[in-house]
Design an enzyme around this catalytic site. Structure first.
Site, PDB file in Angstrom:
ATOM      1  N   ARG A   1       0.818  -1.273  -0.068  1.00  0.00           N
ATOM      2  CA  ARG A   1      -0.067  -0.146   0.186  1.00  0.00           C
ATOM      3  C   ARG A   1       0.881   1.230   0.133  1.00  0.00           C
ATOM      4  O   ARG A   1       1.331   1.522   0.911  1.00  0.00           O
ATOM      5  CB  ARG A   1      -1.006  -0.082   1.223  1.00  0.00           C
ATOM      6  CG  ARG A   1      -1.928   1.317   1.290  1.00  0.00           C
ATOM      7  CD  ARG A   1      -3.046   1.198   2.204  1.00  0.00           C
ATOM      8  NE  ARG A   1      -2.668   1.236   3.714  1.00  0.00           N
ATOM      9  CZ  ARG A   1      -3.451   1.278   4.506  1.00  0.00           C
ATOM     10  NH1 ARG A   1      -4.903   1.338   4.220  1.00  0.00           N
ATOM     11  NH2 ARG A   1      -3.455   1.199   5.872  1.00  0.00           N
TER      12      ARG A   1
ATOM     13  N   ASP B   1      -3.907   3.524  13.989  1.00  0.00           N
ATOM     14  CA  ASP B   1      -3.018   4.118  12.960  1.00  0.00           C
ATOM     15  C   ASP B   1      -3.728   5.560  12.492  1.00  0.00           C
ATOM     16  O   ASP B   1      -4.499   5.989  13.260  1.00  0.00           O
ATOM     17  CB  ASP B   1      -2.945   3.080  11.647  1.00  0.00           C
ATOM     18  CG  ASP B   1      -4.472   2.988  10.953  1.00  0.00           C
ATOM     19  OD1 ASP B   1      -5.241   3.657  11.131  1.00  0.00           O
ATOM     20  OD2 ASP B   1      -4.529   2.068   9.968  1.00  0.00           O
TER      21      ASP B   1
END
Length: 540
Positions: free
Chosen positions: A169, A453
């Site tokens: 990613r 996150d």
């Protein structure tokens, strides 16, 4: 391989790192420069379009499926490209940053897929950007090991056929990389992450029987997916690998993308692998886009917004139906619990919740789901094994019973929970603690037994902003105000100082994190992403 166009040099504006020359080769930098020159102007136009669309939402407080792409949705004849063998079974995917220990543990975890994350689980220090690339190169060449300096424990890769398949990613379109300049301009972080990884590993991965596979974050429209598709076409020609070698899974983690799922798959159809339900960024996107839409769009505490909330269920069921109609994988959301080594009672309750969540996803037709910790892999695996058996996926389950209307996706007021004072306290706590760790270069942080996150920090600061601007009154009679948020933040600093001691507190970035959270949570001018002002303060 194509020769780079004659040009001014790529400037690496950073102190040299060990082994960086293995990543920042002339060929790799020339490729990144070519990506920048060809595609950054289009990226700039798409970012401007985001602002225009947000202004329209502010004016209308609504969204709808696009009339101009109705023919694509109505055409039942098209499908995405068949799945390569390495991506056909995705029943459990583990996520995490690309530090050396995590690289080994994730590949060894027993999960089918590892989402190797240069985005929300990684603070983009230059060291993290470069060493993350090195760690993946070392993993593919089996030149990776790690010994924990504290425990002395050694880590090494299992046999090749036991390793997870990597889906990498890159950063979202909105972020730049300040350490890499082309023609005097910062290169988009997406092109740095994608370009370095693709250049070094595309052929190597094909030789291993896999391929260059990607997760695409923060996508807001099918036009942004079209840009990625054009990048893939160019990149495959540039390095001389067959068209269609790339596969991309798009995170549907913005409310605007939820109205364009079919169009996103259509734009990427020769390179598409699936869609993923990215829960926290999705909620953040709803708050961001409808933040001035009045009481009907005020979200309650984030932990009260479960995946069974009607508007979240509409989102996930539409995603499954869309994917399976077009032959793509539908990947479910994150199980973020971090097991405790000291409290089995906490683990027992949490594991039961994880199992229920994964049972629901498998029962709804998802082909796989995410976990944040290796201990959760067997739990999620059992949920999907029970439904899939020996089948690699359930794409044949078309979910034609699902009928989601445009209004269903933004029916936030269908959830009757309300914001609470403890919810505000938790948002401040998570925001300060996460931002402090991010400023130290950590993007995935265990806070209160959950893996947080950047997405969860975004929802935390956005809810503070929304509740204050909506004049929310809590159950204890207090009203959400800037003064209340400041008081809670000051109390949290005192609590952290008492918890970790004055020396550790002084050595951290606590005051800086406190100030940054209050900036992005209280300013009238709502920042599109907290990582934009935070990146200006990130050292290294």
């Amino acid at each position: 391989m194509s020769a780079p166009a004659p040009s001014s040099p790529v400037v690496v504006d950073a102190e040299p790192l060990p082994r960086q020359d293995e990543v920042l080769t002339p060929g790799a930098l020339a490729f990144v420069a070519e990506l920048h020159r060809r595609f950054t102007p289009r990226r700039a136009g798409l970012l401007a379009r985001r602002a225009e669309r947000r202004a329209e939402i502010a004016r209308t407080s609504t969204l709808d499926f696009l009339p101009e792409t109705a023919a694509i949705r109505a055409d039942d004849s098209w499908k995405v490209a068949p799945s390569p063998a390495a991506l056909n079974d995705r029943r459990v995917e583990i996520t995490g940053p690309t530090d050396r220990k995590m690289t080994i543990n994730a590949l060894n975890s027993g999960a089918k897929i590892w989402l190797a994350d240069f985005e929300d689980a990684s603070a983009p220090t230059w060291e993290n950007v470069v060493t993350g690339q090195l760690n993946l190169i070392d993993a593919y060449t089996r030149a990776i090991d790690f010994t924990d300096p504290n425990s002395g424990k050694a880590y090494a890769l299992k046999a090749e056929d036991e390793l997870a398949t990597v889906v990498m990613r890159p950063r979202g379109w909105h972020l730049n990389e300040r350490h890499l300049l082309v023609d005097g301009e910062q290169v988009p972080g997406a092109f740095v992450d994608f370009g370095l990884y693709f250049f070094h590993n595309a052929q190597r991965l094909l030789d291993l029987g896999k391929g260059p596979y990607f997760y695409l974050p923060k996508t807001e429209s099918h036009l942004e997916a079209r840009l990625w598709n054009d990048v893939f076409v160019f990149a495959q020609d540039y390095v001389g690998i067959p068209q269609g070698s790339v596969r991309a899974t798009v995170l549907i983690e913005t409310i605007t993308a939820a109205y364009e799922m079919e169009e996103i798959l259509y734009e990427l159809r020769d390179h598409a692998s699936g869609l993923n339900a990215g829960r926290w960024d999705y909620l953040f996107s709803i708050v961001k886009n409808f933040r001035d839409g009045g009481p009907k769009f005020v979200l309650p505490d984030r932990n009260a917004v479960t995946m069974t909330a009607p508007f979240m269920r509409a989102y996930t069921e539409l995603l499954v139906r869309t994917c399976h109609k077009r032959g793509a994988h539908a990947i479910g959301g994150m199980a973020a619990f971090i097991p405790s080594r000291r409290d089995e009672a906490v683990n027992k309750v949490a594991f039961e919740k994880v199992k229920a969540d994964k049972d629901r996803e498998a029962g709804d037709g998802f082909d796989g789901s995410w976990v944040a910790h290796p201990d959760l892999v067997p739990i999620a695996m059992a949920s999907f094994d029970a439904v899939l058996g020996d089948k690699p996926n359930q794409k044949d389950r078309l979910r034609e019973d699902v009928d989601v209307k445009a209004a269903d996706l933004i029916a936030v007021d269908s959830l009757h929970a309300k914001p609470t004072n403890p919810g505000l306290v938790n948002a401040v706590q998570v925001g300060i603690r996460y931002i402090e760790a991010w400023l130290r270069g950590l993007g995935a942080v265990a806070i209160f037994n959950l893996m947080e996150d950047a997405a969860t920090a975004e929802i935390s600061r956005s809810q503070i902003w929304q509740w204050i601007n909506a004049g929310v009154e809590f159950e204890n009679g207090e009203k959400a105000t800037p003064e209340l948020a400041r008081r809670i933040a000051a109390e949290e600093l005192d609590n952290i100082r008492a918890e970790i001691g004055p020396d550790a507190f002084a050595a951290g970035h606590w005051l800086q994190a406190h100030d940054l959270l209050l900036e992005v949570a209280l300013d009238d001018d709502y920042a599109d992403f907290l990582t934009l002002p935070a990146y200006e303060q990130l050292k290294g």
